[in-house]
Design a protein around this motif. Sequence first.
Motif, PDB file in Angstrom:
ATOM      1  N   THR A  85     114.431  74.454 100.050  1.00 42.34           N
ATOM      2  CA  THR A  85     113.115  75.094 100.155  1.00 42.34           C
ATOM      3  C   THR A  85     113.021  76.000 101.377  1.00 42.34           C
ATOM      4  O   THR A  85     112.182  76.900 101.415  1.00 42.34           O
ATOM      5  N   ALA A  86     113.889  75.789 102.374  1.00 40.13           N
ATOM      6  CA  ALA A  86     113.885  76.657 103.553  1.00 40.13           C
ATOM      7  C   ALA A  86     114.354  78.057 103.207  1.00 40.13           C
ATOM      8  O   ALA A  86     114.142  78.997 103.985  1.00 40.13           O
ATOM      9  N   HIS A  87     114.999  78.204 102.050  1.00 39.01           N
ATOM     10  CA  HIS A  87     115.519  79.503 101.628  1.00 39.01           C
ATOM     11  C   HIS A  87     114.587  80.204 100.644  1.00 39.01           C
ATOM     12  O   HIS A  87     114.980  81.169 100.001  1.00 39.01           O
ATOM     13  N   LEU A  88     113.349  79.702 100.534  1.00 37.20           N
ATOM     14  CA  LEU A  88     112.398  80.263  99.570  1.00 37.20           C
ATOM     15  C   LEU A  88     111.187  80.864 100.274  1.00 37.20           C
ATOM     16  O   LEU A  88     110.612  80.250 101.173  1.00 37.20           O
ATOM     17  N   GLU A  89     110.824  82.058  99.863  1.00 34.94           N
ATOM     18  CA  GLU A  89     109.607  82.710 100.354  1.00 34.94           C
ATOM     19  C   GLU A  89     108.632  82.878  99.190  1.00 34.94           C
ATOM     20  O   GLU A  89     109.045  83.033  98.040  1.00 34.94           O
ATOM     21  N   ASN A  90     107.332  82.882  99.508  1.00 38.91           N
ATOM     22  CA  ASN A  90     106.321  83.078  98.480  1.00 38.91           C
ATOM     23  C   ASN A  90     106.405  84.489  97.898  1.00 38.91           C
ATOM     24  O   ASN A  90     106.939  85.407  98.520  1.00 38.91           O
ATOM     25  N   SER A  91     105.870  84.635  96.724  1.00 42.50           N
ATOM     26  CA  SER A  91     105.738  85.966  96.137  1.00 42.50           C
ATOM     27  C   SER A  91     104.958  86.858  97.104  1.00 42.50           C
ATOM     28  O   SER A  91     104.003  86.403  97.747  1.00 42.50           O
ATOM     29  N   GLU A 132     119.193  92.156 103.967  1.00 45.24           N
ATOM     30  CA  GLU A 132     119.575  91.232 105.037  1.00 45.24           C
ATOM     31  C   GLU A 132     119.218  89.796 104.674  1.00 45.24           C
ATOM     32  O   GLU A 132     120.010  88.873 104.879  1.00 45.24           O
ATOM     33  N   LYS A 133     118.012  89.619 104.121  1.00 47.36           N
ATOM     34  CA  LYS A 133     117.597  88.273 103.731  1.00 47.36           C
ATOM     35  C   LYS A 133     118.402  87.787 102.531  1.00 47.36           C
ATOM     36  O   LYS A 133     118.749  86.598 102.443  1.00 47.36           O
ATOM     37  N   ALA A 134     118.685  88.702 101.623  1.00 46.65           N
ATOM     38  CA  ALA A 134     119.477  88.323 100.457  1.00 46.65           C
ATOM     39  C   ALA A 134     120.860  87.841 100.877  1.00 46.65           C
ATOM     40  O   ALA A 134     121.401  86.879 100.317  1.00 46.65           O
ATOM     41  N   ALA A 135     121.435  88.491 101.902  1.00 48.13           N
ATOM     42  CA  ALA A 135     122.755  88.091 102.396  1.00 48.13           C
ATOM     43  C   ALA A 135     122.723  86.686 102.977  1.00 48.13           C
ATOM     44  O   ALA A 135     123.747  85.996 103.011  1.00 48.13           O
ATOM     45  N   ARG A 136     121.558  86.269 103.451  1.00 49.44           N
ATOM     46  CA  ARG A 136     121.412  84.914 104.015  1.00 49.44           C
ATOM     47  C   ARG A 136     120.988  83.903 102.953  1.00 49.44           C
ATOM     48  O   ARG A 136     120.684  82.754 103.275  1.00 49.44           O
ATOM     49  N   GLY A 137     120.934  84.346 101.699  1.00 51.05           N
ATOM     50  CA  GLY A 137     120.599  83.423 100.612  1.00 51.05           C
ATOM     51  C   GLY A 137     119.124  83.116 100.505  1.00 51.05           C
ATOM     52  O   GLY A 137     118.749  82.010 100.095  1.00 51.05           O
ATOM     53  N   ILE A 138     118.266  84.077 100.860  1.00 52.35           N
ATOM     54  CA  ILE A 138     116.815  83.883 100.769  1.00 52.35           C
ATOM     55  C   ILE A 138     116.327  84.407  99.428  1.00 52.35           C
ATOM     56  O   ILE A 138     116.734  85.481  98.972  1.00 52.35           O
ATOM     57  N   TYR A 139     115.452  83.653  98.788  1.00 54.06           N
ATOM     58  CA  TYR A 139     114.894  84.018  97.492  1.00 54.06           C
ATOM     59  C   TYR A 139     113.372  84.164  97.594  1.00 54.06           C
ATOM     60  O   TYR A 139     112.729  83.594  98.480  1.00 54.06           O
TER      61      TYR A 139
END
Length: 355
Positions: A85-91, A132-139
């Motif tokens: 869940t740390a890798h998830l951001e709200n819409s 940049e966030k995508a490279a860190r695995g953020i969704y």
Amino acid sequence: MNARKDRLKSLFAGTGTDGAGEGTGSASQDQGPATPIPAEAPRRATSGAVKAMGLSLGSLSEEVQEARKLRAALAAGETVVELDTAHLENSPFRDRLSEGAHNDEEFAALVQSMREHGQQVPILVRLHPDAEKAARGIYQIAYGHRRVQAARELAMPVRAVVRELDDTGLVLAQGKENAERRSLSFIERAFFAKALIDHGFDRATAQAALSVHKSEMSRLLQVAEMVPQSVAEAVGPALKAGRPRWLALAELLTRDADGVAEALLASREFAEADSDTRFQLLYNGLEAAARNQRSKPRNSAQTVQNADGRQIAEVVTAGKVTRLTIPASAGKDFAAYLLRRLPEIHAEYEGHPDD
């Protein structure tokens, strides 16, 4: 009829791939495509036990639809993965006025259901559009925000379908989920519509995301423009309040010259109330203030000038009382002179009542 019986029998026996939701009630209000029950999971309860739990035919049909959606996703090559869940951001397009347990009275039931049964229905996410966030695995979450919030409380990962989505695809998926699950309240839909327009979406896309016609879209935007966002966020979803009541509240807010709304929003009673009660407290307080204001006599002021245009008196009428004020510009002794002449002037008035 026989086909329906066979389908329900399959569901009750646990042989179907309908996918269990996180409990009943609120748990079914924020869920995406259903996931087939793992082989090691316990079989579904018998029909008698299911009936005892109070499941309706409508909810069973909904589960079947979710299972079909999942099968379609899997057929399209999509898979269900586990994400921290740390890798998830709200819409980026906010659609609710609730966050976790705040303004969501049913959130605790969702947490308890996921604690007992796990997350049965995956959320939908996209890889973050920022490289940049995508490279860190953020969704970014398209839908399933409540399940993510519940998973964070339980310190557990979430199951998700990852899909390639542009902004338009994300808001359409987000809006479709809201339409098929727990509908947004009127004020949530209004500010969701405004958020989409403010982010540059055309009206056709916003209307599709909200599943509304052009006229309804105009009404949503009208309320979102009239109601301050700070007030909407303080009140919350107010599920029982529709467009007429929000419009009436907006009108009362425009006439609030005494800071009644500010005082109510800061009160302990307001803070401890549920969302619908907060709306009613604010509405009642503003309506009472407006009623008191209407009952007060209106003052009317009139200035009296001499032939040279110099002010020599001011007459103020409040209800049945009229006050005469003599300014210094009228002359040092004019007030005293007028006082001496008042009996004579009054007697002349009584002698000519029609003048």
